[in-house]
Design an enzyme around this catalytic site. Structure first.
Site, PDB file in Angstrom:
ATOM      1  N   ASP A 183      16.365  -6.865   2.595  1.00  0.00           N
ATOM      2  CA  ASP A 183      16.704  -5.504   3.707  1.00  0.00           C
ATOM      3  C   ASP A 183      18.223  -5.465   3.977  1.00  0.00           C
ATOM      4  O   ASP A 183      18.868  -6.698   4.288  1.00  0.00           O
ATOM      5  CB  ASP A 183      16.056  -5.627   5.094  1.00  0.00           C
ATOM      6  CG  ASP A 183      14.576  -5.667   4.698  1.00  0.00           C
ATOM      7  OD1 ASP A 183      14.048  -6.129   3.684  1.00  0.00           O
ATOM      8  OD2 ASP A 183      13.575  -5.255   5.540  1.00  0.00           O
ATOM      9  N   ASP A 203      15.117  -3.792  -1.114  1.00  0.00           N
ATOM     10  CA  ASP A 203      14.364  -3.365  -0.092  1.00  0.00           C
ATOM     11  C   ASP A 203      14.885  -2.480   0.784  1.00  0.00           C
ATOM     12  O   ASP A 203      15.866  -1.641   0.338  1.00  0.00           O
ATOM     13  CB  ASP A 203      13.917  -4.926   0.783  1.00  0.00           C
ATOM     14  CG  ASP A 203      12.518  -4.583   1.411  1.00  0.00           C
ATOM     15  OD1 ASP A 203      12.172  -3.713   2.166  1.00  0.00           O
ATOM     16  OD2 ASP A 203      11.702  -5.441   1.122  1.00  0.00           O
ATOM     17  N   ASP A 204      14.365  -2.498   2.025  1.00  0.00           N
ATOM     18  CA  ASP A 204      15.102  -1.325   3.044  1.00  0.00           C
ATOM     19  C   ASP A 204      16.446  -1.380   2.804  1.00  0.00           C
ATOM     20  O   ASP A 204      16.980  -2.404   3.415  1.00  0.00           O
ATOM     21  CB  ASP A 204      14.321  -1.341   4.348  1.00  0.00           C
ATOM     22  CG  ASP A 204      12.855  -0.839   4.133  1.00  0.00           C
ATOM     23  OD1 ASP A 204      12.388  -0.268   3.249  1.00  0.00           O
ATOM     24  OD2 ASP A 204      11.980  -1.622   5.131  1.00  0.00           O
ATOM     25  N   HIS A 225      14.574   0.333  -0.904  1.00  0.00           N
ATOM     26  CA  HIS A 225      13.337   1.130  -0.530  1.00  0.00           C
ATOM     27  C   HIS A 225      13.998   2.305   0.515  1.00  0.00           C
ATOM     28  O   HIS A 225      13.060   2.760   1.384  1.00  0.00           O
ATOM     29  CB  HIS A 225      12.450   0.252   0.291  1.00  0.00           C
ATOM     30  CG  HIS A 225      11.801  -0.748  -0.781  1.00  0.00           C
ATOM     31  ND1 HIS A 225      11.058  -1.721  -0.347  1.00  0.00           N
ATOM     32  CD2 HIS A 225      12.001  -1.046  -2.021  1.00  0.00           C
ATOM     33  CE1 HIS A 225      10.524  -2.365  -1.431  1.00  0.00           C
ATOM     34  NE2 HIS A 225      11.083  -1.711  -2.389  1.00  0.00           N
ATOM     35  N   ARG A 256      11.403   7.224   5.144  1.00  0.00           N
ATOM     36  CA  ARG A 256      10.161   6.575   5.330  1.00  0.00           C
ATOM     37  C   ARG A 256       9.874   6.402   6.846  1.00  0.00           C
ATOM     38  O   ARG A 256      10.685   5.644   7.453  1.00  0.00           O
ATOM     39  CB  ARG A 256       9.766   5.568   4.422  1.00  0.00           C
ATOM     40  CG  ARG A 256       8.577   4.964   4.485  1.00  0.00           C
ATOM     41  CD  ARG A 256       7.951   3.960   3.460  1.00  0.00           C
ATOM     42  NE  ARG A 256       9.062   2.895   3.196  1.00  0.00           N
ATOM     43  CZ  ARG A 256       8.635   1.652   2.893  1.00  0.00           C
ATOM     44  NH1 ARG A 256       7.505   1.410   2.415  1.00  0.00           N
ATOM     45  NH2 ARG A 256       9.818   0.876   2.540  1.00  0.00           N
ATOM     46  N   LYS A 258       6.622   4.238   8.681  1.00  0.00           N
ATOM     47  CA  LYS A 258       5.454   3.713   8.332  1.00  0.00           C
ATOM     48  C   LYS A 258       4.973   2.595   9.527  1.00  0.00           C
ATOM     49  O   LYS A 258       5.792   2.044  10.305  1.00  0.00           O
ATOM     50  CB  LYS A 258       5.729   2.485   7.454  1.00  0.00           C
ATOM     51  CG  LYS A 258       7.092   1.650   7.502  1.00  0.00           C
ATOM     52  CD  LYS A 258       7.441   0.802   6.329  1.00  0.00           C
ATOM     53  CE  LYS A 258       8.763   0.161   6.416  1.00  0.00           C
ATOM     54  NZ  LYS A 258       9.158  -1.019   5.221  1.00  0.00           N
TER      55      LYS A 258
END
Length: 367
Positions: A183, A203-204, A225, A256, A258
């Protein structure tokens, strides 16, 4: 002069001299041995050195300190919990000067990240300051990079996360990318601006797990991500978030939100996306789901998602042929408020499902 009065003048004089010497001195760090004396000054210069494996390079700074990074910082290779670096203080000016902070990622990478395999020190950079943090250049983090828990207003500008090498498999990752869970910015703070940063990772790019009044603007995110709010667990508030002018490239997700399926008593509200560009999205362009960790599983309804807007400027996204342009997976009654999506333009890919949400207005999905 009375003895007590003279003693008072003496103590006051010593205090004034000590304060003046603290403000006027320059601390220099060339090894961990130098830290304790250097942080007694309000100017701290960091020279190139290697932090021994298993040790945290920690700076507990005086209020108003200026930090200047003047050389490359490397971290010795050792499997342990971390973090690798931690900085704490109020009203801090942290000048990274684009000197490299090298986490030695290839030593740890096995395609599993923080989910298993080799224990990887994380986060690499624990940021617990108010003030400004500029031009910090991180390369090859073992796992998560910046963890932000700021005690007051903080602006982060010009930071770089370069985990590009982690995109490639190694002998321990099989056919998968060796880097994982890398991340860029994990945020659990408020009154935060992150701007003009670059993140190349697995990742993010941004993951906000809690906090209010957060702006993520004019950043470049590639390979990971994308820009995320969450995952959101129980008893969490995320509100007043502005995602503005960012460029997301070749990422699994572009934008996103979540929330965990099991989350309760949590709120995500007042999130605005404006003037962003996303290209070559490989899984989802926009995904708003209440079934995390599943993308489109059975959603929970213990968290509320409210007032999610794509407006005040066009956000455009292009999805790959197999990717969903937009998917929304709300729990029953748990998505509320105004959802003005008049500023969202999509192309490519395929249409996704919109479940338990008839609030979206102004959006015309195009292929």
């Amino acid at each position: 002069m009375f003895p007590s009065l003279a003693l008072g003048f003496l103590v006051a004089g010593i205090t004034a001299v000590t304060a003046a010497s603290t403000i006027g001195c320059v601390g220099t760090i060339s090894s961990l041995d130098d830290v304790s004396s250097a942080i007694q000054c309000t100017t701290v210069n960091i020279n190139a050195f290697t932090v021994p494996g298993g040790k945290t390079f920690e700076l507990q700074l005086l209020d108003g300190t200026t930090v200047n990074v003047l050389g490359e910082i490397q971290f010795g290779n050792l499997s342990w919990a971390g973090p690798l670096f931690r900085v704490i203080g109020n009203d801090i000016t942290f000048n990274g000067n684009n000197q490299r902070w090298d986490g030695g990622g290839p030593f740890y990478w096995d395609g599993q990240g923080s989910n298993g395999g080799v224990t990887k020190p994380r986060p690499m950079m624990q940021i617990s300051i108010s003030g400004t943090l500029n031009d910090v250049y991180v390369v090859n983090s073992p796992a998560h990079v910046f963890s932000i828990t700021n005690p007051g207003p903080l602006t982060i500008s010009g930071a770089t996360v370069d985990n590009l090498q982690g995109n490639y498999p190694n002998s321990r990752s099989g056919n998968a990318a060796a880097g994982h869970n890398t991340d860029g910015f994990d945020v659990s703070g408020s009154d935060l601006i992150i701007q003009n940063c670059t993140v190349l990772n697995q990742d993010d790019c941004l993951a906000i797990s809690r906090g209010t009044n957060i702006t993520f603007a004019d950043n470049y995110c590639e390979y990971g991500h994308g820009i995320s709010i969450g995952s959101i667990s129980s008893n969490v508030v995320v509100s007043d978030i502005a995602i503005i002018g960012n460029h997301v490239v070749s990422s699994l997700y572009s934008f996103r939100i979540k929330t965990d399926t099991s989350a309760t008593n949590s709120i995500v509200k007042s999130v605005t996306y404006s003037d962003n560009i996303a290209t070559n999205c490989t899984d989802f362009g926009v995904l708003i789901t209440q079934s995390y960790p599943s993308n489109l599983g059975t959603p929970g309804n213990g968290a509320t998602i409210s007032d999610i807007n794509f407006n005040h400027g066009t956000t455009s996204l292009t999805a790959n042929s197999g990717a969903y342009r937009v998917a929304v997976n709300c729990g029953s009654g748990s998505c509320t408020g105004d959802w003005d999506w008049s500023g969202l333009q999509t192309s490519g890919g395929k249409a996704g499902s919109i479940i338990n949400n008839n609030l979206i207005t102004g959006f015309v999905e195009t292929q």
